[in-house]
Write a protein that holds these residues in place. Structure first.
Motif, mmCIF file in Angstrom:
data_model
loop_
_atom_site.group_PDB
_atom_site.id
_atom_site.type_symbol
_atom_site.label_atom_id
_atom_site.label_comp_id
_atom_site.label_asym_id
_atom_site.label_seq_id
_atom_site.Cartn_x
_atom_site.Cartn_y
_atom_site.Cartn_z
ATOM 1 N N CYS A 207 -26.922 33.109 85.490
ATOM 2 C CA CYS A 207 -26.182 34.071 86.313
ATOM 3 C C CYS A 207 -24.664 34.057 86.126
ATOM 4 O O CYS A 207 -23.976 34.981 86.587
ATOM 5 C CB CYS A 207 -26.498 33.838 87.794
ATOM 6 S SG CYS A 207 -28.259 33.746 88.151
ATOM 7 N N PHE A 238 -33.799 37.391 97.273
ATOM 8 C CA PHE A 238 -34.959 37.031 96.439
ATOM 9 C C PHE A 238 -35.533 38.280 95.779
ATOM 10 O O PHE A 238 -35.817 38.298 94.575
ATOM 11 C CB PHE A 238 -36.017 36.364 97.321
ATOM 12 C CG PHE A 238 -37.312 36.074 96.617
ATOM 13 C CD1 PHE A 238 -37.492 34.888 95.924
ATOM 14 C CD2 PHE A 238 -38.357 36.992 96.659
ATOM 15 C CE1 PHE A 238 -38.697 34.617 95.281
ATOM 16 C CE2 PHE A 238 -39.564 36.727 96.021
ATOM 17 C CZ PHE A 238 -39.730 35.536 95.330
ATOM 18 N N ILE A 241 -33.263 39.672 92.920
ATOM 19 C CA ILE A 241 -33.350 38.883 91.685
ATOM 20 C C ILE A 241 -34.675 39.165 90.989
ATOM 21 O O ILE A 241 -34.738 39.305 89.761
ATOM 22 C CB ILE A 241 -33.200 37.385 91.985
ATOM 23 C CG1 ILE A 241 -31.845 37.101 92.635
ATOM 24 C CG2 ILE A 241 -33.335 36.571 90.702
ATOM 25 C CD1 ILE A 241 -31.677 35.669 93.123
ATOM 26 N N MET A 242 -35.740 39.270 91.764
ATOM 27 C CA MET A 242 -37.060 39.546 91.200
ATOM 28 C C MET A 242 -37.107 40.924 90.542
ATOM 29 O O MET A 242 -37.518 41.069 89.390
ATOM 30 C CB MET A 242 -38.128 39.475 92.298
ATOM 31 C CG MET A 242 -38.551 38.093 92.696
ATOM 32 S SD MET A 242 -39.817 37.383 91.623
ATOM 33 C CE MET A 242 -41.240 38.343 92.084
ATOM 34 N N TRP A 254 -35.550 39.761 86.948
ATOM 35 C CA TRP A 254 -35.761 38.449 86.332
ATOM 36 C C TRP A 254 -37.182 37.932 86.490
ATOM 37 O O TRP A 254 -37.487 36.810 86.079
ATOM 38 C CB TRP A 254 -34.788 37.437 86.957
ATOM 39 C CG TRP A 254 -33.371 37.657 86.536
ATOM 40 C CD1 TRP A 254 -32.437 38.402 87.170
ATOM 41 C CD2 TRP A 254 -32.722 37.113 85.376
ATOM 42 N NE1 TRP A 254 -31.234 38.373 86.494
ATOM 43 C CE2 TRP A 254 -31.386 37.574 85.374
ATOM 44 C CE3 TRP A 254 -33.147 36.277 84.336
ATOM 45 C CZ2 TRP A 254 -30.474 37.245 84.386
ATOM 46 C CZ3 TRP A 254 -32.235 35.936 83.346
ATOM 47 C CH2 TRP A 254 -30.921 36.415 83.370
ATOM 48 N N LYS A 255 -38.078 38.746 87.060
ATOM 49 C CA LYS A 255 -39.416 38.242 87.363
ATOM 50 C C LYS A 255 -40.238 37.896 86.122
ATOM 51 O O LYS A 255 -41.171 37.097 86.189
ATOM 52 C CB LYS A 255 -40.177 39.256 88.215
ATOM 53 C CG LYS A 255 -40.360 40.624 87.561
ATOM 54 C CD LYS A 255 -41.019 41.591 88.535
ATOM 55 C CE LYS A 255 -41.136 42.987 87.923
ATOM 56 N NZ LYS A 255 -41.715 43.933 88.887
ATOM 57 N N ILE A 258 -38.051 34.273 84.985
ATOM 58 C CA ILE A 258 -37.957 33.125 85.897
ATOM 59 C C ILE A 258 -39.105 33.201 86.894
ATOM 60 O O ILE A 258 -39.354 34.258 87.486
ATOM 61 C CB ILE A 258 -36.609 33.132 86.655
ATOM 62 C CG1 ILE A 258 -35.443 33.214 85.672
ATOM 63 C CG2 ILE A 258 -36.478 31.885 87.522
ATOM 64 C CD1 ILE A 258 -34.091 33.352 86.325
ATOM 65 N N PRO A 260 -41.296 32.736 90.352
ATOM 66 C CA PRO A 260 -40.886 32.985 91.745
ATOM 67 C C PRO A 260 -40.339 31.761 92.473
ATOM 68 O O PRO A 260 -39.388 31.880 93.250
ATOM 69 C CB PRO A 260 -42.176 33.490 92.392
ATOM 70 C CG PRO A 260 -42.929 34.118 91.274
ATOM 71 C CD PRO A 260 -42.635 33.290 90.075
ATOM 72 N N ASP A 262 -38.662 29.327 91.275
ATOM 73 C CA ASP A 262 -37.281 29.087 90.821
ATOM 74 C C ASP A 262 -36.337 30.172 91.326
ATOM 75 O O ASP A 262 -35.168 29.892 91.625
ATOM 76 C CB ASP A 262 -37.236 29.016 89.290
ATOM 77 C CG ASP A 262 -37.822 27.716 88.751
ATOM 78 O OD1 ASP A 262 -37.926 26.757 89.541
ATOM 79 O OD2 ASP A 262 -38.167 27.657 87.558
ATOM 80 N N ILE A 263 -36.850 31.397 91.428
ATOM 81 C CA ILE A 263 -36.023 32.470 91.999
ATOM 82 C C ILE A 263 -35.692 32.159 93.452
ATOM 83 O O ILE A 263 -34.579 32.423 93.927
ATOM 84 C CB ILE A 263 -36.737 33.832 91.869
ATOM 85 C CG1 ILE A 263 -36.800 34.239 90.393
ATOM 86 C CG2 ILE A 263 -36.026 34.910 92.691
ATOM 87 C CD1 ILE A 263 -37.512 35.542 90.137
ATOM 88 N N GLN A 264 -36.622 31.576 94.179
ATOM 89 C CA GLN A 264 -36.366 31.154 95.558
ATOM 90 C C GLN A 264 -35.218 30.142 95.606
ATOM 91 O O GLN A 264 -34.350 30.212 96.492
ATOM 92 C CB GLN A 264 -37.632 30.550 96.162
ATOM 93 C CG GLN A 264 -37.450 30.082 97.602
ATOM 94 C CD GLN A 264 -38.640 29.288 98.101
ATOM 95 O OE1 GLN A 264 -39.354 28.671 97.301
ATOM 96 N NE2 GLN A 264 -38.860 29.308 99.407
#
Length: 312
Positions: A207, A238, A241-242, A254-255, A258, A260, A262-264
Motif C-alpha cells: 500500500c 475491509f 480493499i477487497m 485486492w481480493k 490478498i 481475506p 490478511d485484508i482484515q
C-alpha cells in the motif's frame, strides 16, 4: 500344496486375515485398532510368532515323514508336487466337492428312463457351489428384511441424506469462524499487537506506493484523518480493499491477491493510524465519518456527517 502356497505366501496371507478380522470386530472409532489399543500390537506379534512356529513344526514333521516313505512313494510324491495346479490332487478334489460331477463312463447310471424323440436326459444334481450360494441369498434376504423392514434401520438413501445434512451443518459452522471465508458482514476490528504488526507489514508491502509508509497519502488519500471517500469503519475499509475504490480512478480490488484474513489485518492497521497526523499529510478528501451510534459534536454542528457508505 506347498508349491502352490509357499511359506512366504501363507504367513503374510494368514497374518493379514487375522489383522483385518481384528480391525473389523474391535470398535476403535476413526482410528485403527492397533493405534488406539497398543496392546493389540503385542497380540499381533504373538500371532506372527505362532504362525512361524507352526510352519517350522510342519516342515520338521514333513521331513520326518519323508524319511519313512518308500522309494516308490517318494517318487509319487515328487511327481505330484511337479504337476500343474489344474492337474493336482488338491485342485481335482476341490472341483469335485464344488461340482459333484460324474465321469463320462458313469453317465449310464444317470440317464432318466424317458425318451423325447431320441433325446434322453441326465439326472445330474445341482452343483454344491450353486446350492450354497442360493442358501446364502436366502439368509441375506432374511437379515435384510429384519433390519430394514422390521427394525427400520436406515437404508443407503437415508444414510446419504443424513450424512449430507451433517456435512452442511459442519460447513456452516466452519464458515462462521473460517478467517479466509470472511466477508464484510463478518469482519471485526483487530486490536492485538501481533495482528496490527502483521497488518503493518502487509501495508508496507502493498500500500505504501499510493498511501506512503505513514498513511499520509500520495496518489491515494490520507488514511490518518477522519475524512473518508467511501466510508470509514472496519466493515467499509475491509470492503474497499477487497472490492476496490471508485470505478476508473480508485484503488484496484485486492481480493485476488490478498486473502481475506490478511485484508482484515490491513484494514485494522489502517484504522489504528487515525489521528496520527503524519508530516506532510495530504489534504482531507471525502466526508467526515462517524461510526453509527457514536456522538460527534463537531460533525453535528456542521451537519456533514455521512453514515453507512462503502470505505476509502
Amino acid at each position: 500344496m506347498k508349491k502352490i502356497f509357499p511359506i512366504y505366501v501363507r504367513i503374510p496371507v494368514l497374518f493379514a486375515l487375522f489383522f483385518l478380522a481384528m480391525e473389523f470386530f474391535i470398535d476403535s472409532g476413526d482410528r485403527p485398532a492397533f493405534i488406539k489399543y497398543p496392546i493389540l500390537n503385542v497380540v499381533l506379534l504373538i500371532f506372527l510368532l505362532i504362525l512361524v512356529a507352526m510352519e517350522l513344526i510342519l516342515n520338521a514333521t514333513d521331513n520326518i515323514l519323508d524319511t519313512l516313505l518308500t522309494e516308490e512313494q517318494r517318487k509319487e510324491k515328487e511327481i505330484e508336487e511337479n504337476l500343474p495346479f489344474t492337474e493336482s490332487k488338491f485342485y481335482k478334489g476341490l472341483m469335485q466337492k464344488l461340482t459333484r460331477s460324474r465321469k463320462v463312463e458313469e453317465e449310464g447310471e444317470l440317464i432318466l428312463h424317458h425318451n423325447y424323440d431320441g433325446i434322453q436326459e441326465l439326472d445330474n444334481v445341482l452343483p454344491p457351489w450353486w446350492v450354497y450360494l442360493f442358501y446364502i441369498t436366502i439368509i441375506f434376504s432374511g437379515i435384510y428384511l429384519v433390519r430394514f423392514h422390521i427394525l427400520g434401520h436406515d437404508d443407503q438413501t437415508a444414510e446419504y441424506e443424513k450424512a449430507m445434512a451433517e456435512a452442511r451443518i459442519q460447513v456452516e459452522e466452519y464458515k462462521k469462524t473460517a478467517p479466509d471465508l470472511m466477508d464484510k458482514e463478518k469482519v471485526t476490528l483487530l486490536t492485538d499487537a501481533s495482528s496490527l504488526e502483521a497488518g503493518k507489514a502487509l501495508f508496507q508491502t502493498n500500500c505504501v506506493a499510493c498511501h506512503k509508509a505513514d498513511g499520509g497519502g500520495s496518489i491515494g488519500p490520507n488514511l490518518t484523518d477522519n475524512h473518508w471517500i467511501l466510508g470509514g469503519g472496519i466493515k467499509n475499509v475491509f470492503n474497499t480493499i477487497m472490492e476496490g475504490g471508485r470505478s476508473g480512478k480508485g484503488m484496484v480490488p485486492w481480493k485476488e491477491t490478498i486473502k481475506p484474513s490478511d485484508i482484515q489485518k490491513i484494514a485494522s492497521y489502517v484504522l489504528s493510524l487515525q489521528g496520527s497526523n503524519p508530516k506532510d499529510g495530504k489534504a482531507p478528501e471525502g466526508d467526515i465519518w462517524v461510526e453509527e451510534g457514536a456522538a460527534s459534536p463537531a460533525a453535528t454542528a456542521t451537519d456533514s456527517t455521512k453514515v453507512a457508505a462503502p470505505a476509502k
